[in-house]
Design an enzyme around this catalytic site. Structure first.
Site, PDB file in Angstrom:
ATOM      1  N   HIS A 129       0.869  -1.184   0.000  1.00 18.06           N
ATOM      2  CA  HIS A 129       0.000   0.000   0.000  1.00 18.06           C
ATOM      3  C   HIS A 129       0.907   1.235   0.000  1.00 18.06           C
ATOM      4  CE1 HIS A 129      -2.759   2.984   1.806  1.00 18.06           C
ATOM      5  NE2 HIS A 129      -3.735   2.214   1.399  1.00 18.06           N
ATOM      6  N   ASP A 206       2.638  -4.841   7.764  1.00 14.52           N
ATOM      7  CA  ASP A 206       1.461  -3.985   7.658  1.00 14.52           C
ATOM      8  C   ASP A 206       0.230  -4.892   7.752  1.00 14.52           C
ATOM      9  OD1 ASP A 206      -0.770  -2.696   6.669  1.00 14.52           O
ATOM     10  OD2 ASP A 206       0.242  -1.774   4.972  1.00 14.52           O
ATOM     11  N   GLN A 209      -5.054  -5.054   6.810  1.00 17.04           N
ATOM     12  CA  GLN A 209      -6.133  -5.897   6.276  1.00 17.04           C
ATOM     13  C   GLN A 209      -6.114  -7.294   6.895  1.00 17.04           C
ATOM     14  OE1 GLN A 209      -8.437  -4.620   4.543  1.00 17.04           O
ATOM     15  NE2 GLN A 209      -7.540  -2.799   3.609  1.00 17.04           N
ATOM     16  N   LYS A 232     -10.725  -0.209  10.568  1.00 16.55           N
ATOM     17  CA  LYS A 232     -10.953  -1.347   9.671  1.00 16.55           C
ATOM     18  C   LYS A 232     -11.349  -2.597  10.446  1.00 16.55           C
ATOM     19  CE  LYS A 232      -7.485   0.220   6.319  1.00 16.55           C
ATOM     20  NZ  LYS A 232      -8.230   0.813   5.206  1.00 16.55           N
ATOM     21  N   CYS A 372      -4.792   2.850  -3.594  1.00 26.89           N
ATOM     22  CA  CYS A 372      -3.480   3.214  -3.034  1.00 26.89           C
ATOM     23  C   CYS A 372      -2.416   2.161  -3.335  1.00 26.89           C
ATOM     24  CB  CYS A 372      -3.549   3.482  -1.531  1.00 26.89           C
ATOM     25  SG  CYS A 372      -4.571   4.875  -1.118  1.00 26.89           S
TER      26      CYS A 372
END
Ligand code: 7TS
Length: 414
Positions: A129, A206, A209, A232, A372
């Site tokens: 991202h 990261d 998600q 999220k 992104c």
């Protein structure tokens, strides 16, 4: 996950906690399939935050009065709850930031800017991202460190041979996305972390998600840093998390300076407070921390395995329905253990933005664009894609509505 456990997830009861899912535009009920951008917030989380404002609001770590003490405890305990949720050693390893992006910047600036120089290598993946890609690119420019990207193969998985080539003794840090927000790929983050460690490099994962929809154990992954966002995962906006191993955070300089993060200040110099406060200057996101804790309670009440199973089941169904349409191209791996709960696709002859606009005519919320991940879209050879991303409250019927709406798009544009 047994079928019985899956069935026991009562999606109807879950949806009752989200009044927003009842909303209608032009007489049609919202179909919310934009969960990778942000998830909806259940009543218990909204209630926890409004209770905080109604009952306990005060600034923290500075008041002798009852309310300040109560707010301080709530804020501190939210760190403990996050630590427990991701299996960190304690609150010292949990820093509250604004979001995943700020967590990336914190490490890039506080660690990267000081530690990197010419000859050092930062290894990313081609599916990063912009939060990580742009940030490390900038740190590369400022420090002279090289930024390299682990290739993806035609199925949208990482080429691990290339990873083994790139991660070498010059590598100072590997930064990899746990679950791709465009391809849905679930990356082998433990293996990547092991590779980094074999060469004396650090690993930053990261998890924006991943944490919302699967059990994540930072100790098992052995990541040095791990980042995610509250909004999220059924939590509020305005709060994110940076997990870091305590000894690394101890060694790092602060990223932002000000009140609340110091031990001693004179006109000449200052020393820093204990972790995690050293990285949390100024008045922090107190209500949001309370909301994040409530979101974790809410998620764990349902069970992270069940959330994962439900989301994967809906995503598999969506994949199969879309795949059976001849003019639809889907990006990323086939459904399986290394694919998460989203599907990005294009319909031949229809621009992704036009498709999303047709979807909106049906009150179906999807995202269109590059999500992104511009360089990844360049690599895929398309300027944009349409993405349907799922969460614990989505149903097969909602996927059917998405697929049915494709016909309108074809009639108008293809
Ligand atoms: N990393 C990944 C993998 C993401 O998907 C996102 C947000 C971020 C980092 C940044 O998170 P933030 O909370 O700091 O904004 N992804 C998306 C998306 O796919 N659509 O909108 C935001």
């Amino acid at each position: 996950m047994s079928q019985q456990n899956l069935e026991s997830l009562d999606v109807g009861a879950i949806r009752d906690e989200f009044p927003i899912l009842e909303r209608e535009f032009d007489g049609q009920q919202v179909v919310y399939l934009d969960n990778a951008a942000t998830t909806q917030t259940p009543d218990p989380v909204v209630d926890a935050m409004s209770d905080y404002y109604r009952e306990s609001n005060a600034n923290i770590h500075r008041g002798i009065h009852h309310l300040s003490q109560e707010a301080s405890i709530l804020y501190e305990e939210a760190h403990d709850r996050v630590a427990e949720f991701i299996n960190a050693d304690g609150r010292e390893e949990v820093i509250f930031t604004k979001n995943t992006t700020e967590s990336e910047n914190l490490v890039a600036y506080a660690w990267g800017l000081n530690e990197l120089g010419p000859g050092d290598r930062v290894v990313l993946t081609e599916m990063e991202h912009h939060a990580s890609l742009v940030t490390w690119q900038q740190i590369g420019e400022k420090t002279g460190a090289d930024v390299e990207y682990i290739r993806i193969d035609d199925d949208g998985r990482l080429d691990m041979d290339h990873a083994r080539e790139l991660i070498d003794d010059d590598t100072a840090i590997l930064s990899a996305v746990h679950v791709s927000n465009t391809l849905g790929t679930v990356n082998p983050v433990s293996e990547l972390t092991d590779l980094a460690h074999e060469h004396g490099a650090l690993s930053f994962i990261d998890g924006a998600q991943a944490v919302p929809n699967r059990p994540v154990d930072v100790e098992a992954i052995d990541a040095d840093f791990y980042a995610f966002s509250g909004h999220k995962m059924a939590g509020p906006t305005g709060i994110g998390v940076l997990y870091g191993k305590q000894h690394l955070l101890e060694e790092m300089e602060p990223y932002l300076y000000g009140g609340g993060m110091i031990r001693k200040v004179t006109y000449e110099e200052s020393t820093w407070g204990d972790l995690p406060w050293k990285f949390e200057p100024g008045t922090p996101q107190i209500a949001e921390a309370v909301g994040l804790e409530a979101a974790i309670d809410w998620l764990e009440d349902i069970g992270m395995e069940r959330i994962q199973a439900h989301e994967e089941e809906i995503a598999r169904y969506a994949y199969e329905q879309l795949e059976s349409e001849e003019d639809v191209e889907i990006y990323g791996p086939e459904p399986g253990p290394d694919r998460g709960g989203l599907v990005s696709f294009n319909v031949e002859g229809v621009h992704a933005h036009d498709l999303a606009s047709i979807m909106n005519d049906h009150t179906i919320a999807v995202r269109a664009g590059d999500h992104c991940t511009q360089p990844l879209h360049d690599k895929l050879g398309v300027p944009a894609s349409t993405r349907a991303s799922f969460y614990v409250y989505n149903t097969r019927e909602e996927v059917d509505k998405l697929v049915a709406a494709l016909d309108d798009a074809r009639q108008l544009f293809a």
